[in-house]
Design a protein around this motif. Structure first.
Motif, short mmCIF file in Angstrom:
data_model
loop_
_atom_site.label_atom_id
_atom_site.label_comp_id
_atom_site.label_asym_id
_atom_site.label_seq_id
_atom_site.Cartn_x
_atom_site.Cartn_y
_atom_site.Cartn_z
N HIS A 19 -37.74 14.65 -23.22
CA HIS A 19 -36.39 14.57 -23.39
C HIS A 19 -35.71 15.77 -22.68
O HIS A 19 -34.76 16.62 -22.92
N LYS A 22 -31.68 16.21 -22.54
CA LYS A 22 -31.19 16.69 -23.77
C LYS A 22 -31.09 18.14 -24.00
O LYS A 22 -31.96 19.01 -23.18
N ARG A 27 -33.49 18.89 -28.50
CA ARG A 27 -35.02 18.76 -28.37
C ARG A 27 -35.76 19.51 -29.60
O ARG A 27 -36.69 19.03 -30.12
N THR A 30 -35.27 17.01 -32.44
CA THR A 30 -36.01 15.85 -32.17
C THR A 30 -37.69 16.20 -32.77
O THR A 30 -38.25 15.36 -33.27
N ASN A 34 -39.53 14.38 -35.80
CA ASN A 34 -40.97 13.59 -35.47
C ASN A 34 -42.02 14.26 -36.49
O ASN A 34 -42.78 13.54 -36.95
N ARG A 78 -37.99 7.01 -31.91
CA ARG A 78 -38.61 6.69 -30.73
C ARG A 78 -38.01 5.46 -29.83
O ARG A 78 -38.00 5.69 -28.62
N LYS A 81 -33.99 6.89 -29.37
CA LYS A 81 -33.68 8.29 -28.73
C LYS A 81 -32.43 8.72 -29.27
O LYS A 81 -32.21 9.79 -28.85
N ARG A 82 -31.93 8.20 -30.45
CA ARG A 82 -30.86 8.83 -30.93
C ARG A 82 -31.24 9.57 -32.31
O ARG A 82 -32.19 9.23 -33.04
#
Length: 674
Positions: A19, A22, A27, A30, A34, A78, A81-82
Motif C-alpha cells: 500500500h 497510501k 496504512r 488497513t 486486516n 483485499r 483496496k478500499r
C-alpha cells in the motif's frame, strides 16, 4: 531469505499486498482491519465449532455467522483496496457479537464486560465520527436492556432462552464504564487524529523542504559543475571544504582538493614569501574587520604568476586571479574564494604592450630618421651590420678566455653607438649604451667565461633586430625622399656631411660654439679600404675635441679667444701613406692635470706616475680606463674611446700621434699605409 522477501510476504499476509501509495493513516487503518478480520474470523470459527460440540448450537452458529461476515469484509478489503465498506461490515460483525455477548451474559455475567471495549473498537475501525454514531446506537441498546430488561427477555426467550439478568446496579455500572470508555476513546482518537494531522503536515512540509533542498542542491551541483571559475570554501584551518566547483581542479590541475590547505596547494607554484603572506592574509579574513575594501586591496595573490610542474620536467606558467570574501559579519566561520585563469588575458595584454612598444619604437625611429638622408642611413646600416658580424665572429671564436676578446667586442658596440647618436637615433643609442655598460663590467675581471656573456648575447640579438627594423623603415622612406637635397650625394661627401652633423649636435649638447673647417681635406684620397676606419677615428676624436678640448664661449672670450671654436680636419696622401689630421683650438692638454687625474683612476693604481716623463704622461690618454669625466654618459666617461681608436689604427698598420700646446690647441695625426 532476505529481509526484502520477508517484508513482501508480511505485506501480502497482513495487508493483502503493498500500500505504498497510501498515507500513513490509511496504512495503519488497513493493517488494523486486516488483523481484526483475520484474528476475529479464526477465533470466532474455533469458538463456534467448540460451542456446537458442547451442545450450544445457536451460540456456535452465531459465532460462525459473525466470522463469515468478517471473512466477507476481508475479501472486499483485499479486492477493492478500499476501507469504507469493509470497515462497516467488520464493525457490524463486532456489534452483533458484542451485543449478543451482552444479552447472553456468559459465565458469571462476564459477557457484559466485552461491551465496555466497544467504543474503542468502533472508533478504531470506522474512525471518530462514524465510530461515535455506532457507539451512541450501542449505548441506547444497552440502556434499553438495562432499564427494560424483563420485557426484552420475555420477547426474545423463544429464540434465546436464558438471557442474562444483570440487575439495575450492575447495569448502571456497565453504562458508566461504557460512558468512560467512550469518553477516553473519543479523547484519544481526537488527540491522535490531531497529532496525526500535524505529523502528516510536518511530513509534507519536510518532504517539500527536502525536495526544495534537493532541487537547490542539484542546481548548486549543476552550477559547480558548469561554472567557468574555481569556487571554493575555506574553513578556519584554511582548508578547502568538500563544496567546490569542478573548474577549480582544472585550473589548479590537481584533483581531490577537499581538506587540503590552500597554502599547500599554491606553495609549489609561487615564491615562499608569497605563501607566508597569504597565510597571514587569510587569518585576517576570519577576524572582525570594518574595511572590506582594504582587505580586497591587500590580497597578495590578486594576480599571481603560478608555475605548475609538468610530467616532462620544468614548469608550465599560468596567471591566476584569486579573490576572497569572509562569510559572516562578526568574524567569519568560512571564507568564500574564487580563482580565474587569466593566462590568456595576461598574455594578450603583454602582446598588446609589446606591440605598442614596437609601434612606439617605430614611430620614434621614423621621427628620428625622417629628416636624415637615406644615403647616410644606409651607410650607418652597412657599418652597423659589419660591426655586428664582427662581434658574432668573435663570439664564435675558439678563444677560451673571453677577457682577451672583450676590448674588441666593446670596440664594435662603441662604434655602432657613436654612429647611432650621430644620426639622432637616441632610442637605439640608449640601448647600446646600456649594453656597453653591461660589457664594461667584465673588463676589470681577470677571466670571463662564455656563460658570463649570456645576457650580453641576448641583448645583442635585440640590437640586431632593431637594426633590421630601422633598415625596413629606411627602405620605405627611400621612395619618399628621392627629392631631398642629400639624396644625390656622392659617397665621398657623406663623410663630411656626417662630421658636420656631429659637430653641430655635440656643440648644442655641450652648450658650446664650434665649426668644422676643412683644410687640404681630400676625401677622394681615402680608399674604400679605410673609409669606415677613418670615419670612426674622426668621429671619436671630434667627439673628444668638442667635449674636452673646446672651452665654453665665456671661457674663450675671457682668454682672449674667438667665442666660436674651430675643429680643422685635413686629409692628404704623402708618398706611400695617408695622413689624416684633426686639430682644435681649445685649451690643449695639460700633462700635470693628466697625471693628477690618472692618480684617481683604478687602472693606473700600480704605476709610479710621478716618475713618468711628459711624453709618457701624454700617452696615458690612449690607455684603457683613462677619462677626464667623473661619470659615464652617452658621449663620454668610460675611458675606452681613444684606446680603441689607437688599437684599430695600429691593427691597420698605422700610427696615431698627438701634439698639444697648453691653452692653444690639440692635434691628432693618423698615418696609414696606402
Amino acid at each position: 531469505m532476505s529481509k526484502r522477501s520477508l517484508k513482501t510476504i508480511a505485506e501480502i499476509v497482513l495487508m493483502g499486498g503493498s500500500h505504498a501509495g497510501k498515507t500513513l493513516e490509511e496504512r495503519r487503518h488497513t493493517l488494523f482491519l486486516n488483523l481484526i478480520q483475520i484474528i476475529g474470523m479464526i477465533i470466532l470459527t474455533l469458538m463456534g465449532v467448540a460451542s456446537i460440540r458442547q451442545g450450544g448450537v445457536f451460540r456456535g452458529a452465531f459465532d460462525i455467522f459473525t466470522g463469515g461476515i468478517l471473512l466477507v469484509a476481508l475479501v472486499l478489503l483485499r479486492l477493492s483496496k478500499r476501507l469504507k465498506l469493509p470497515s462497516v461490515l467488520c464493525l457490524s460483525a463486532v456489534t452483533l457479537l458484542f451485543y449478543y455477548l451482552l444479552l447472553e451474559g456468559g459465565g458469571d455475567k462476564s459477557g457484559a464486560l466485552w461491551i465496555v471495549a466497544y467504543p474503542l473498537i468502533a472508533i478504531f475501525i470506522v474512525g471518530l465520527t462514524p465510530g461515535v454514531v455506532f457507539t451512541v446506537v450501542m449505548f441506547l441498546a444497552i440502556c434499553a436492556y438495562a432499564f427494560f430488561g424483563a420485557p426484552i427477555r420475555s420477547l426474545l426467550s423463544p429464540v434465546l432462552p436464558g438471557l442474562a439478568d444483570y440487575g439495575s446496579n450492575f447495569g448502571l455500572r456497565i453504562l458508566f464504564a461504557y460512558i468512560l470508555t467512550t469518553a477516553l476513546g473519543v479523547f484519544y482518537e481526537a488527540v491522535r487524529k490531531n497529532t496525526q494531522k500535524k505529523f502528516e503536515s510536518n511530513v509534507l512540509a519536510l518532504e517539500k523542504t527536502t525536495r526544495d533542498l534537493t532541487q537547490r542542491r542539484n542546481e548548486t551541483d549543476s552550477i559547480m559543475k558548469n561554472v567557468r571559475e574555481g569556487i571554493f570554501l575555506l574553513d578556519r584551518e584554511q582548508r578547502i571544504t568538500t563544496e567546490y566547483s569542478r573548474e577549480l581542479e582544472s585550473i589548479l590541475e590537481r584533483g581531490s582538493l577537499a581538506g587540503v590547505r590552500l597554502s599547500d596547494i599554491v606553495k609549489p607554484g609561487v615564491p615562499e614569501k608569497v605563501v607566508s603572506v597569504l597565510e597571514d592574509y587569510l587569518d585576517m579574513l576570519y577576524q572582525p574587520h570594518d574595511n572590506p575594501d582594504l582587505l580586497r586591496e591587500i590580497n597578495p595573490i590578486d594576480k599571481v604568476e603560478f608555475n605548475l610542474p609538468v610530467a616532462e620536467g620544468g614548469f608550465k606558467t599560468k596567471h591566476l586571479a584569486f579573490s576572497f570574501a569572509p562569510l559572516g559579519e562578526n568574524g567569519a566561520r568560512q571564507v568564500l574564494g574564487t580563482v580565474r585563469d587569466v593566462t590568456s588575458e595576461t598574455n594578450l595584454v603583454k602582446e598588446l604592450e609589446a606591440q605598442e612598444d614596437k609601434t612606439k619604437r617605430e614611430m620614434q625611429k621614423l621621427s628620428q630618421i625622417i629628416n636624415v638622408a637615406p644615403a647616410l642611413m644606409n651607410e650607418f646600416i652597412e657599418d652597423a651590420e659589419e660591426e655586428f658580424e664582427n662581434v658574432n665572429t668573435l663570439l664564435k671564436s675558439e678563444e677560451e678566455n673571453y677577457s682577451l676578446l672583450l676590448p674588441l667586442l666593446y670596440q664594435s658596440i662603441h662604434a655602432v653607438k657613436g654612429n647611432a647618436l650621430l644620426l639622432g637615433l637616441g632610442s637605439l643609442g640608449n640601448r647600446l649604451h646600456n649594453l656597453e655598460s653591461e660589457l664594461n663590467l667584465y673588463l676589470a675581471r681577470p677571466k670571463v667565461e662564455w656563460n658570463d656573456l649570456f645576457n650580453f648575447t641576448a641583448g645583442l640579438g635585440e640590437m640586431q633586430k632593431e637594426i633590421e627594423e630601422i633598415k625596413a623603415v629606411i627602405e620605405k622612406l627611400m621612395a619618399f625622399q628621392t627629392n631631398m637635397s642629400l639624396s644625390g650625394l656622392e659617397q665621398k661627401n657623406l663623410l663630411l656631411t656626417t662630421l658636420r652633423r656631429l659637430v653641430e649636435k655635440m656643440a648644442a649638447e655641450q652648450e658650446k660654439e664650434a665649426a668644422l673647417v676643412m683644410q687640404d681635406f681630400r676625401a677622394d684620397a681615402i680608399s674604400p679600404r679605410y673609409r669606415k676606419l677613418v670615419k670612426e677615428v674622426l668621429i671619436q676624436i671630434i667627439r673628444n675635441a668638442v667635449t674636452h678640448g673646446l672651452e665654453t664661449p665665456a671661457v674663450r672670450v675671457a682668454a682672449g679667444k674667438p667665442q666660436r671654436g674651430n675643429i680643422v680636419i685635413g686629409c692628404e696622401k704623402r708618398q706611400s701613406r695617408l695622413r689624416v689630421t684633426v686639430r682644435d683650438n681649445g685649451g690643449g692638454l695639460d700633462p700635470n692635470a693628466i697625471r693628477e687625474r690618472a692618480k684617481t683612476l683604478p687602472a693606473f693604481a700600480n704605476l709610479d706616475l710621478d716618475k713618468l716623463s711628459e711624453g709618457q704622461v701624454m700617452s696615458l690618454i690612449f690607455k684603457p680606463g683613462f677619462s677626464t669625466s667623473a661619470a659615464a654618459t652617452l658621449d663620454s666617461g668610460r675611458g675606452v674611446g681613444l684606446s680603441l681608436v689607437k688599437r684599430r689604427v695600429e691593427e691597420a698598420g698605422g700610427l696615431l700621434k698627438v701634439r698639444t700646446g697648453k691653452g692653444k690647441f690639440t692635434e691628432f695625426e693618423i698615418s696609414l699605409p696606402t
